[in-house]
Design an enzyme around this catalytic site. Structure first.
Site, PDB file in Angstrom:
ATOM      1  N   HIS A  22       0.955  -1.350   0.248  1.00 33.01           N
ATOM      2  CA  HIS A  22      -0.062  -0.044   0.103  1.00 33.01           C
ATOM      3  C   HIS A  22       0.902   1.245   0.041  1.00 33.01           C
ATOM      4  O   HIS A  22       1.973   1.389   0.783  1.00 33.01           O
ATOM      5  CB  HIS A  22      -0.825   0.044   1.169  1.00 33.01           C
ATOM      6  CG  HIS A  22      -1.783   1.144   1.433  1.00 33.01           C
ATOM      7  ND1 HIS A  22      -1.704   2.192   2.363  1.00 33.01           N
ATOM      8  CD2 HIS A  22      -2.551   1.887   0.528  1.00 33.01           C
ATOM      9  CE1 HIS A  22      -2.592   2.973   2.601  1.00 33.01           C
ATOM     10  NE2 HIS A  22      -2.968   2.986   1.062  1.00 33.01           N
ATOM     11  N   ASP A  64      -4.885   3.675  -4.534  1.00 40.34           N
ATOM     12  CA  ASP A  64      -5.153   4.236  -3.499  1.00 40.34           C
ATOM     13  C   ASP A  64      -6.055   5.237  -3.059  1.00 40.34           C
ATOM     14  O   ASP A  64      -6.114   6.179  -3.810  1.00 40.34           O
ATOM     15  CB  ASP A  64      -3.657   4.925  -3.029  1.00 40.34           C
ATOM     16  CG  ASP A  64      -3.129   5.105  -1.357  1.00 40.34           C
ATOM     17  OD1 ASP A  64      -4.297   4.945  -0.602  1.00 40.34           O
ATOM     18  OD2 ASP A  64      -2.365   5.155  -1.142  1.00 40.34           O
ATOM     19  N   TYR A 112       9.534  13.645 -13.114  1.00 39.93           N
ATOM     20  CA  TYR A 112      10.648  12.598 -13.323  1.00 39.93           C
ATOM     21  C   TYR A 112      11.419  12.281 -11.729  1.00 39.93           C
ATOM     22  O   TYR A 112      11.562  11.191 -11.727  1.00 39.93           O
ATOM     23  CB  TYR A 112      11.819  13.366 -13.918  1.00 39.93           C
ATOM     24  CG  TYR A 112      11.612  13.606 -15.322  1.00 39.93           C
ATOM     25  CD1 TYR A 112      11.492  12.530 -16.369  1.00 39.93           C
ATOM     26  CD2 TYR A 112      11.244  14.683 -15.952  1.00 39.93           C
ATOM     27  CE1 TYR A 112      11.192  12.519 -17.535  1.00 39.93           C
ATOM     28  CE2 TYR A 112      10.943  14.982 -17.199  1.00 39.93           C
ATOM     29  CZ  TYR A 112      10.802  13.748 -17.882  1.00 39.93           C
ATOM     30  OH  TYR A 112      10.302  13.998 -19.555  1.00 39.93           O
TER      31      TYR A 112
END
Length: 148
Positions: A22, A64, A112
Site C-alpha cells: 500500500h 490508493d 521525473y
C-alpha cells in the site's frame, strides 16, 4: 495463460504488482523515457503501447483511496496546463477502472523525481511523447469491512 488475468500482464509484471505494498508507486512510461537508467526495478513491455498496458494493470491493481491524489501523469513540455490526446486516453481508462480518482498533471521535474522514486517502472513501446503515468497502489478491503 490465466483465467481473468489480461495476457499483457506477464509473470514478471504480475510478481511486481503482487509484491507492491500500500502506497508503493509504479510508473508506466513511453518508449523515449530513460527507464533503464532510472528504475529500481524495470519491467519491459516491448511491443505494447501504453494505454492497453495501463488498462490491464488497473484491471488488477487497486488505486490508493487513502490519499487525495494517487494517479499522476507527465505534462507536455513540463507544463501541467497542457495535455495531448494520449493524456485524454489515459484519463478515460483511469475514469473507467478507478472511478473517483483524478489524474493529476505534474510539472516535468516533479514527475521525473516521482518516477525515479517509484517501486518499479514499466517501459512500453508507446511512440507518443509525454505518455507517462504513475499509479499509487491502494488496498483491497476484506469483504466484511468498508472503506474507513
Amino acid at each position: 495463460m490465466l483465467i481473468g488475468i489480461p495476457a499483457l500482464l506477464g509473470p514478471e509484471l504480475l510478481a511486481i504488482l503482487r509484491g507492491m505494498g500500500h502506497g508503493d508507486e509504479i510508473a508506466l512510461v513511453d518508449g523515449n523515457y530513460p527507464a533503464e537508467e532510472q528504475a529500481k526495478r524495470l519491467i519491459r513491455a516491448d511491443g505494447h503501447p501504453l494505454v492497453p498496458v495501463l488498462d490491464a494493470i488497473l484491471s488488477v491493481l487497486p488505486v490508493d483511496d487513502a490519499v487525495p491524489e494517487a494517479l499522476f501523469r507527465a505534462s507536455v513540455k513540463g507544463d501541467p496546463t497542457l495535455a495531448d490526446p494520449v493524456h485524454h486516453e489515459m484519463e478515460a481508462v483511469c475514469a473507467r477502472r478507478a472511478p473517483g480518482h483524478k489524474v493529476v498533471a505534474l510539472a516535468g521535474p516533479d514527475f521525473y523525481a516521482r518516477v525515479k522514486a517509484a517501486h518499479a517502472i514499466v517501459a512500453t513501446s508507446e511512440p507518443r511523447l509525454y505518455a507517462n503515468i504513475i499509479i499509487r497502489k491502494g488496498v483491497i478491503y476484506p469483504p466484511e469491512t468498508k472503506k474507513q
